[in-house]
Design an enzyme around this catalytic site. Structure first.
Site, mmCIF file in Angstrom:
data_model
loop_
_atom_site.group_PDB
_atom_site.id
_atom_site.type_symbol
_atom_site.label_atom_id
_atom_site.label_comp_id
_atom_site.label_asym_id
_atom_site.label_seq_id
_atom_site.Cartn_x
_atom_site.Cartn_y
_atom_site.Cartn_z
ATOM 1 N N ARG A 109 0.818 -1.223 0.000
ATOM 2 C CA ARG A 109 0.000 0.000 0.000
ATOM 3 C C ARG A 109 0.845 1.263 0.000
ATOM 4 O O ARG A 109 0.550 2.228 -0.687
ATOM 5 C CB ARG A 109 -0.798 0.078 1.303
ATOM 6 C CG ARG A 109 -2.091 -0.515 1.241
ATOM 7 C CD ARG A 109 -2.647 -0.696 2.614
ATOM 8 N NE ARG A 109 -3.765 -1.573 2.431
ATOM 9 C CZ ARG A 109 -4.988 -1.156 2.160
ATOM 10 N NH1 ARG A 109 -5.270 0.114 2.123
ATOM 11 N NH2 ARG A 109 -5.950 -2.006 1.937
ATOM 12 N N TYR A 217 0.119 -13.576 -0.394
ATOM 13 C CA TYR A 217 0.841 -13.324 -1.647
ATOM 14 C C TYR A 217 2.149 -12.596 -1.365
ATOM 15 O O TYR A 217 2.302 -11.946 -0.324
ATOM 16 C CB TYR A 217 -0.004 -12.545 -2.659
ATOM 17 C CG TYR A 217 -0.668 -11.268 -2.179
ATOM 18 C CD1 TYR A 217 0.018 -10.060 -2.143
ATOM 19 C CD2 TYR A 217 -2.002 -11.269 -1.792
ATOM 20 C CE1 TYR A 217 -0.618 -8.896 -1.736
ATOM 21 C CE2 TYR A 217 -2.639 -10.109 -1.382
ATOM 22 C CZ TYR A 217 -1.950 -8.923 -1.352
ATOM 23 O OH TYR A 217 -2.575 -7.779 -0.944
ATOM 24 N N ASP A 294 -13.775 5.610 -0.546
ATOM 25 C CA ASP A 294 -14.526 5.002 0.561
ATOM 26 C C ASP A 294 -15.579 5.947 1.146
ATOM 27 O O ASP A 294 -16.552 5.486 1.739
ATOM 28 C CB ASP A 294 -13.565 4.570 1.678
ATOM 29 C CG ASP A 294 -13.043 3.150 1.478
ATOM 30 O OD1 ASP A 294 -13.259 2.580 0.386
ATOM 31 O OD2 ASP A 294 -12.413 2.611 2.409
#
Ligand code: FAD
Length: 420
Positions: A109, A217, A294
């Site tokens: 991120r 991952y 969001d």
């Protein structure tokens, strides 16, 4: 002290959604100022999955190569049963890249946030931290935001990209967040720490189990390994205020397969994320204040599309502003905002409601779990009926929005109405 000039656009919130929108508008020649509450720009958390509907936009921005360098392009996306570890279904991500023209990549991120932050700087966006917006007001020619210190700023357009607990959403919509009673734990660790755990280093793997799931991952060119553990909190179900605590994490994964169980002790235990979304709303634009990311459409994360939708929002809005603006004229803000709302609201509503349904499917128990497993195992690896509407090009107008997958009707049955 406020900077002296009035920007074309004020963006409240410098998360991935706010920065991506700021960059999208600045590259079209607009003056953009970002107001971020935190003392420094940054992102908390670990990995993000970026599907082709996002990497296509990164390519348009000239940012895809940087994202590829900092991230990982996995070989496959594999779903397994969390109890017996059997493979249920798989996407071949190289084939998927051929189909959609852009890669499916995973990235830290903070790396994606950094890419947008640097792009904003290059594009001349004013980036201001330590600015908490506490109120929004309409003005004759735009909108005004009031900051915690009592000062105010105005612009022809204000974008509220202030996240799930958005101040703008509270004022303009007034709805409540919806708790799913699920909680997420995250971890990103050096890959050496998990090599012995039976991991699939080159895949995104999702283990789905009764009331829990586990995602794994690799990140940062394969040097790090990302894990997300999500489960339903018994304390939340019982109505306790303090829920999702680490003791619940251990209990939730007790019955899972070896690879999942050996991953659990590595999860960060000093911070967890209670999973919440909101019911979709039809109006994101209020005068010259537009909700984005969001703040407009917080999903449960099961489709891995939350940050992507935020990035798409900024791209769509900027494309409409540029398309509708005559040379040397001011942008027709209201028309651009109407075009933005016309296409984005329905797409994001679909993602939000599909994410809720997806979560229910992942977390089935008993016979329903076995039935789900049988159906998923029957899916052909090259069947993209479930992904075309999401991973295809981002629609700019409602007529470009592809239909969602509809089941093939049984012989003699009337075709079903498309899901709405
Ligand atoms: P935020 O990231 O919440 O940013 C809001 C910003 O506004 C913050 O910087 C905040 O400090 C600032 N702010 C807030 N209030 C104010 C104020 N009053 N004044 C000024 N500034 C303010 N999405 C994907 O696309 N792919 C994934 O794989 C994925 N995985 C996920 C996994 C988990 C466990 C979770 C929880 C989410 C996941 N998501 C994923 C969703 C994604 O993280 C979010 O949808 C995305 O980060 C939203 O970005 P945003 O900029 O809209 O909001």
């Amino acid at each position: 002290m406020n900077p002296p000039t009035t920007p074309d656009v004020l963006v409240v919130g410098g998360g991935i959604g706010g920065l991506a929108a700021a960059f999208a508008l600045a590259r079209k020649g607009l003056g953009v100022r970002v107001l971020e509450r935190a003392k420094e720009f940054g992102e908390v958390g670990a990995g993000l999955q970026l599907a082709p509907n996002c990497t296509r936009i990164l390519a348009d921005y000239g940012l895809l190569d940087e994202a590829r360098e900092l991230g990982v392009v996995p070989a496959g996306m594999v779903m397994r049963d969390a109890l017996d570890a059997r493979e249920l279904t798989r996407l071949d991500l190289r084939d998927l890249e051929r189909r959609y023209g852009y890669p499916y990549l995973v990235i830290h991120r903070s790396d994606l946030h950094g890419i947008f932050l640097r792009a904003c700087r290059r594009a001349g966006v004013e980036l201001l931290t330590d600015r908490t917006v506490v109120d929004y007001e309409h003005t004759e020619h735009g909108a005004r935001v009031v900051l915690e210190d009592g000062s105010a700023e105005h612009a022809p357009l204000v974008i509220a990209a202030d996240g799930l607990h958005s101040v703008a959403r509270r004022k303009l919509v007034g709805d409540e967040v919806v708790s799913s009673d699920y909680v997420a734990y995250r971890a990103a660790v050096p890959i050496e720490r998990v090599r012995e755990n039976g991991i699939a280093e080159h895949d995104v793997t999702v283990y789905v189990g009764p009331r829990c799931h586990f995602v794994q991952y690799a990140l940062r060119g394969g040097e790090m390994f990302n894990q997300v553990a999500v489960f339903e909190s018994p304390k939340a179900k019982a109505g306790e205020a303090d829920w999702g605590t680490p003791d619940e994490l251990d209990a939730a994964f007790e019955a899972t397969c070896d690879t999942v169980r050996t991953g659990i002790p590595l999860m960060w235990r000093d911070r967890w994320w209670q999973m919440m979304d909101r019911d979709p709303v039809e109006t994101w634009v209020h005068g010259r204040i537009a909700l984005l990311g969001d703040a407009a459409h917080p999903p449960l994360q099961y489709m891995a599309q939350g940050a992507i939708m935020a990035i798409e929002d900024g791209w769509v809005l900027a494309e409409h502003v540029a398309r509708l603006t005559d040379e040397g004229e001011l942008p027709p803000w209201d028309a651009a905002l109407a075009a933005y709302e016309a296409v984005r609201v329905e797409h994001c509503r679909r993602v939000q409601s599909t994410a809720r349904a997806w979560g229910e499917l992942w977390h089935l128990d008993g016979e329903a779990r076995l039935q789900r497993n049988a159906v998923l195992r029957g899916r052909a690896v090259d069947d993209y009926a479930f992904t075309d509407w999401i991973y295809g090009p981002t629609a700019l107008t409602p007529d470009q929005e592809p239909p969602m997958f509809t089941p093939v009707p049984l012989a003699g049955a009337r075709p079903e109405e498309p899901a709405r």
